[in-house]
Write an enzyme that holds these catalytic residues in place. Structure first.
Site, PDB file in Angstrom:
ATOM      1  CB  SER A 127       6.662 -46.789  47.262  1.00 31.81           C
ATOM      2  OG  SER A 127       7.868 -46.264  46.749  1.00 31.81           O
ATOM      3  CG  HIS A 182       6.954 -49.366  51.020  1.00 34.63           C
ATOM      4  ND1 HIS A 182       8.297 -49.696  50.991  1.00 34.63           N
ATOM      5  CD2 HIS A 182       6.866 -48.204  50.326  1.00 34.63           C
ATOM      6  CE1 HIS A 182       8.975 -48.785  50.317  1.00 34.63           C
ATOM      7  NE2 HIS A 182       8.128 -47.859  49.919  1.00 34.63           N
TER       8      HIS A 182
END
Length: 299
Positions: free
Chosen positions: A204, A250
Site C-alpha cells: 500500500s 499510506h
C-alpha cells in the site's frame, strides 16, 4: 480525423474552439503539450524530448524535412528517459513478484512471519525478530507480502491501473525508483509511529506513492484533476475509517510519491538527471535517518 490545412505537419487534434486539444495520434487523450515544430497536440506517449520542448514522432523521423532521422533527438519519455519497447515491463514484473509471494505465503504459513514488518519483539527467545533487532530487510519484504485476497486484489489492480501510465511517462529506472522509495517511505513511517510489536504488510505504501505521482503527472499535463482528487479522497477516507489499516504506510508513500514525481517532472536542461536522481536520494536519506533514529530509541 481530417488533416488540418497546412500539409501533413499542420496543427490538428482539436475538436472545436471550446474543447481542449487532443493528441493527433490518440484522439481520446486530452493534452496541453504541442510539438515545437509542427504544433500538433501530443500526449505523453507520443512526445519526444528535444533541445527545446517536445516533438512529435513524425517530426523526429523526418528530421526537419530532410528525410533523415536526426541523431541528436532520440525518442524520450516525459522525464527524459529512453523509450522502451514494452512500456509496462517493470509493472508486470512488480505485479508478478507480489502474486508469487502471495501464493508462497498461502502454501507456507510460517513464511509470513519472516516477511512482515515488525519493529521489535518483546521476547528475544522467540524466532521472530524485528527491524530494531537488525532485520532491516523487513522494510522491503513487507512491501511484497499480502495475506488476504482482497488486499492483494486491490493493490494489484491499482498497480496495473496507475503503474502503466507512470512507467510510460517516467521510464523504467525512474519508475522503479519511485515505486521502491515510496514503499520504503511507507514502511519507515509505519516503523516510526506504530507500536513496535504490531505487524504490518502489503504494497500500500508504494501504491499510494503511485497515487501521488499520478496527481503530479496529471497536473503537469494540464489534465482535469477532479477524477484523481476524487479517487484519492475516497481511498484516504477508507484509510482513516476502516480498522486494521496502517494509515502511516499510506501517508508515507503518498508524500514520497509526490516529492519524487515533482522532482522528476519539473526539471529540464543539462542538470535534469542530477535533479531527478538527487530528489530520489534526498527522500531515501530522510527514510534512512528516520529508521536509524527509531531503531536507536528501541534498542
Amino acid at each position: 480525423m481530417d488533416q488540418a490545412p497546412g500539409g501533413p505537419h499542420g496543427p490538428q487534434g482539436s475538436r472545436d474552439a471550446q474543447s481542449p486539444p487532443t493528441c493527433y495520434r490518440h484522439p481520446d487523450r486530452e493534452t496541453g503539450i504541442r510539438c515545437t515544430r509542427c504544433e500538433r497536440p501530443i500526449c505523453p506517449e507520443c512526445m519526444i524530448s528535444a533541445s527545446v520542448g517536445f516533438q512529435c514522432p513524425e517530426c523526429v523521423r523526418d528530421g526537419s524535412g530532410t528525410g533523415h532521422a536526426p541523431t541528436a533527438n532520440q525518442p524520450r519519455t516525459l522525464t527524459g528517459a529512453p523509450l522502451a519497447q514494452d512500456p509496462r515491463l517493470v509493472t508486470k514484473i512488480l505485479l508478478a513478484i507480489n502474486v508469487l509471494v502471495f501464493i508462497a505465503i498461502q502454501t507456507n504459513d510460517r513464511l509470513i512471519s519472516d516477511l512482515f514488518l515488525i519493529g521489535a519483539w518483546p521476547a528475544p527467545h522467540f524466532a521472530v525478530e524485528g527491524v530494531a533487532d537488525g532485520q532491516w530487510y523487513r522494510l522491503v519484504t513487507s512491501m511484497f507480502a499480502h495475506q488476504e485476497v482482497w488486499h492483494i486484489a486491490f493493490n494489484m489492480f491499482s498497480l496495473w491501473w496507475l503503474g502503466g501510465p507512470l512507467e510510460e511517462a517516467f521510464g523504467r529506472a525512474r519508475y522503479l525508483a519511485l515505486y521502491l522509495v515510496s514503499g520504503l517511505a511507507g514502511s519507515a513511517l509505519t516503523y516510526v509511529l506504530v507500536d513496535p510489536t504490531s505487524a504490518s504488510l502489503g504494497a500500500s505504501g508504494a501504491i499510494y506513492g503511485l497515487f501521488g505521482a499520478t496527481a503530479v503527472l496529471v497536473k503537469r499535463l494540464n489534465y482535469d484533476m477532479r477524477p484523481v482528487i476524487a479517487l484519492l479522497a475516497i481511498n484516504l477516507i477508507f484509510t482513516f475509517t476502516m480498522s486494521g489499516i496502517a494509515w502511516q504506510a499510506h501517508v508515507g508513500g503518498l508524500i514520497a510519491g509526490v516529492a519524487i514525481a515533482y522532482g522528476m517532472m519539473h526539471t529540464g536542461g543539462k542538470r535534469r538527471a542530477l535533479v531527478q536522481w538527487g530528489t530520489c536520494a534526498a527522500v531515501f536519506l530522510v527514510v534512512l535517518v528516520a529508521v536509524v533514529a527509531r531503531t536507536a530509541s528501541l534498542v
